[in-house]
Design an enzyme around this catalytic site. Structure first.
Site, mmCIF file in Angstrom:
data_model
loop_
_atom_site.group_PDB
_atom_site.id
_atom_site.type_symbol
_atom_site.label_atom_id
_atom_site.label_comp_id
_atom_site.label_asym_id
_atom_site.label_seq_id
_atom_site.Cartn_x
_atom_site.Cartn_y
_atom_site.Cartn_z
ATOM 1 N N LYS A 113 0.885 -1.039 -0.072
ATOM 2 C CA LYS A 113 -0.120 0.033 0.081
ATOM 3 C C LYS A 113 0.770 1.389 0.036
ATOM 4 O O LYS A 113 0.343 2.349 -0.451
ATOM 5 C CB LYS A 113 -1.050 0.094 1.300
ATOM 6 C CG LYS A 113 -2.190 -1.071 0.915
ATOM 7 C CD LYS A 113 -3.047 -0.902 2.445
ATOM 8 C CE LYS A 113 -4.020 -2.208 2.241
ATOM 9 N NZ LYS A 113 -4.682 -2.339 3.520
ATOM 10 N N LYS A 193 -8.020 -10.847 -12.945
ATOM 11 C CA LYS A 193 -8.839 -11.113 -11.771
ATOM 12 C C LYS A 193 -9.950 -10.098 -11.769
ATOM 13 O O LYS A 193 -9.362 -9.180 -12.045
ATOM 14 C CB LYS A 193 -7.869 -11.153 -10.486
ATOM 15 C CG LYS A 193 -8.699 -11.041 -9.265
ATOM 16 C CD LYS A 193 -7.487 -10.844 -8.261
ATOM 17 C CE LYS A 193 -8.179 -11.007 -6.696
ATOM 18 N NZ LYS A 193 -8.612 -9.802 -6.190
ATOM 19 N N LYS A 196 -12.177 -4.384 -8.203
ATOM 20 C CA LYS A 196 -12.506 -3.033 -8.420
ATOM 21 C C LYS A 196 -11.324 -2.021 -8.944
ATOM 22 O O LYS A 196 -11.683 -1.247 -9.539
ATOM 23 C CB LYS A 196 -12.831 -2.454 -6.930
ATOM 24 C CG LYS A 196 -14.265 -2.741 -6.394
ATOM 25 C CD LYS A 196 -14.461 -2.213 -5.082
ATOM 26 C CE LYS A 196 -13.487 -3.098 -3.916
ATOM 27 N NZ LYS A 196 -14.027 -4.088 -3.387
HETATM 28 P P1 ADP Z 1 -11.211 -5.927 -5.030
HETATM 29 O O1 ADP Z 1 -10.083 -6.685 -5.478
HETATM 30 O O2 ADP Z 1 -12.646 -5.786 -5.869
HETATM 31 O O3 ADP Z 1 -11.081 -4.583 -4.132
HETATM 32 P P2 ADP Z 1 -11.061 -7.249 -2.293
HETATM 33 O O4 ADP Z 1 -9.767 -7.272 -2.230
HETATM 34 O O5 ADP Z 1 -12.114 -6.008 -1.462
HETATM 35 O O6 ADP Z 1 -11.749 -7.116 -3.792
HETATM 36 O O7 ADP Z 1 -11.805 -8.516 -1.845
HETATM 37 C C1 ADP Z 1 -13.078 -8.614 -1.040
HETATM 38 C C2 ADP Z 1 -13.042 -10.086 -1.013
HETATM 39 O O8 ADP Z 1 -13.612 -10.667 -2.090
HETATM 40 C C3 ADP Z 1 -11.845 -10.917 -0.446
HETATM 41 O O9 ADP Z 1 -12.175 -11.918 0.438
HETATM 42 C C4 ADP Z 1 -11.273 -11.550 -1.846
HETATM 43 O O10 ADP Z 1 -10.701 -12.809 -1.725
HETATM 44 C C5 ADP Z 1 -12.698 -11.646 -2.517
HETATM 45 N N1 ADP Z 1 -12.587 -11.684 -4.061
HETATM 46 C C6 ADP Z 1 -12.365 -10.487 -4.684
HETATM 47 N N2 ADP Z 1 -12.202 -10.525 -6.004
HETATM 48 C C7 ADP Z 1 -12.180 -11.955 -6.161
HETATM 49 C C8 ADP Z 1 -12.294 -12.603 -7.335
HETATM 50 N N3 ADP Z 1 -11.920 -12.179 -8.620
HETATM 51 N N4 ADP Z 1 -12.491 -13.987 -7.339
HETATM 52 C C9 ADP Z 1 -12.659 -14.442 -6.205
HETATM 53 N N5 ADP Z 1 -12.730 -13.744 -5.123
HETATM 54 C C10 ADP Z 1 -12.632 -12.418 -5.029
#
Ligand code: ADP
Ligand code: TRP
Length: 325
Positions: A113, A193, A196
């Site tokens: 970060k 993947k 967001k």
């Molecule tokens: P983002 O990448 O959209 O910011 P986060 O890191 O906030 O998502 O993830 C929130 C939860 O969702 C976590 O438990 C993460 O493992 C799951 N998650 C996020 N993106 C995926 C994905 N593409 N496939 C499976 N699980 C995901």
């Protein structure tokens, strides 16, 4: 009886990847008879990155509405906003004073970060301590999280052990991470993947015309319509397979391999499948977000009461050890 706890940051509207990768599995776990789940919206953690109040309100509501739309039983379990239970921040301060500086300084997530953001605030630095407070406050035993959170749970155990050792007593329960390696990574519309941060996500709750616009943008190759297509390398097919029945997947594979079936048609099929599969969830999300926001607020406030009752007992135990009572 196992006590399960996990937090979800309110850093955006949950997308298909969050739902299939985190929210649905946590709800399934909470339904098992021997389990009691504590699920909360980590809105204080989101303050490390998001500063706009209106945006925060919107994301908190959207995250809450998603959990309720996907059938979280708030009678059996406890579901609340972290920021409404002040004991989280109180315990965080106490734990700060038991956390070695080098441990935070060497944390992988902090290093990542601080490379990513131009202004690094102290909240990002002590982020894992607040997370430890979230967990230890509820005597949680099992913490279902993604792989990237493994180190945070290890740090929680280290902080809890240091505290227990200092007072020569089992003040805190040492939690264990549960990382489900079988859970797959959901691909986004560009094949990376879904996230967001990559702006490649599918928001299941969009109005129909907007949802269709997103699905239409899914990347595909330039194989001409009449030629057979390889389903195994196609993103639309992968997403379809995640949601469809075995028979539907077999039929779709046949269409791809048979030729005269275009990607546009496959995208239409995926779009219709999403509308069909998530009709109830879309309706319930809309209900909580737009038709009856008071019902959403009432659910959260009831959850806060339940969470606070548990948190107060732990804090009492801790204050006693520290000499603050
Ligand atoms: P983002 O990448 O959209 O910011 P986060 O890191 O906030 O998502 O993830 C929130 C939860 O969702 C976590 O438990 C993460 O493992 C799951 N998650 C996020 N993106 C995926 C994905 N593409 N496939 C499976 N699980 C995901
Ligand atoms: N840091 C977690 C994430 O980004 C969210 C979180 C905050 C959490 N507090 C927690 C997860 C306590 C598990 C337990 O995904």
């Amino acid at each position: 009886m196992s006590r399960i706890l996990t937090g979800i940051q309110s850093s955006g509207r949950p997308h298909l990847g969050n739902i299939l990768g985190a929210i649905k599995p946590a709800i399934d776990l909470s339904k098992q008879p021997g389990n009691e789940s504590f699920l909360f919206i980590a809105d204080l953690h989101s303050l490390t990155t998001i500063k706009d109040g209106d945006q925060r309100r919107e994301f908190i509501r959207a995250v809450a509405a998603t959990w309720l739309a996907f059938g979280l039983d708030t009678e059996k379990n406890t579901f609340w906003r972290q920021s409404r239970v002040a004991e989280h921040t109180e315990l965080c301060w106490y734990l700060n004073c038991f956390t070695p500086f080098p441990m935070l300084n060497n944390a992988t997530s902090f290093k990542e970060k601080s490379d990513k953001y131009s202004a690094v605030n102290a909240g990002l630095f002590v982020y894992p301590v607040l997370q430890a407070a979230d967990i230890l406050l509820y005597d949680a035993e099992i913490i279902p999280v993604g792989k990237d959170q493994r180190q945070h749970i290890e740090m929680t155990r280290d902080i809890a052990s240091a505290f227990n050792h200092q007072y020569n007593d089992e003040v805190f329960v040492l939690p264990e991470a549960r990382i489900d390696d079988r859970l797959m990574t959901i691909p986004g519309i560009d094949g990376q993947k879904m996230s967001k941060s990559y702006n490649n996500y599918i928001d299941l709750f969009l109005p129909e015309n907007e949802l269709w616009k997103v699905i239409k943008k899914i990347k595909s190759d330039s194989t001409p319509l009449e030629e057979p297509k390889n389903p195994d390398t196609d993103i639309t097919f992968q997403l379809y397979s995640l949601l469809a029945s075995d028979e539907q997947v077999a039929e779709m594979r046949r269409l791809y391999e048979g030729g005269n079936y275009g990607y546009g048609m496959a995208k239409k099929a995926l779009y219709e499948l999403i509308l069909d599969r998530f009709a109830t969830e879309r309706e319930r999300f809309n209900y909580y977000m737009h038709e009856n926001p008071d019902a959403l607020e009432a659910e959260l406030q009831a959850g806060e009461e339940k969470a606070r009752a548990v948190a107060k007992q732990t804090i009492q135990r801790v204050r006693e050890k520290l000499g603050f009572n």
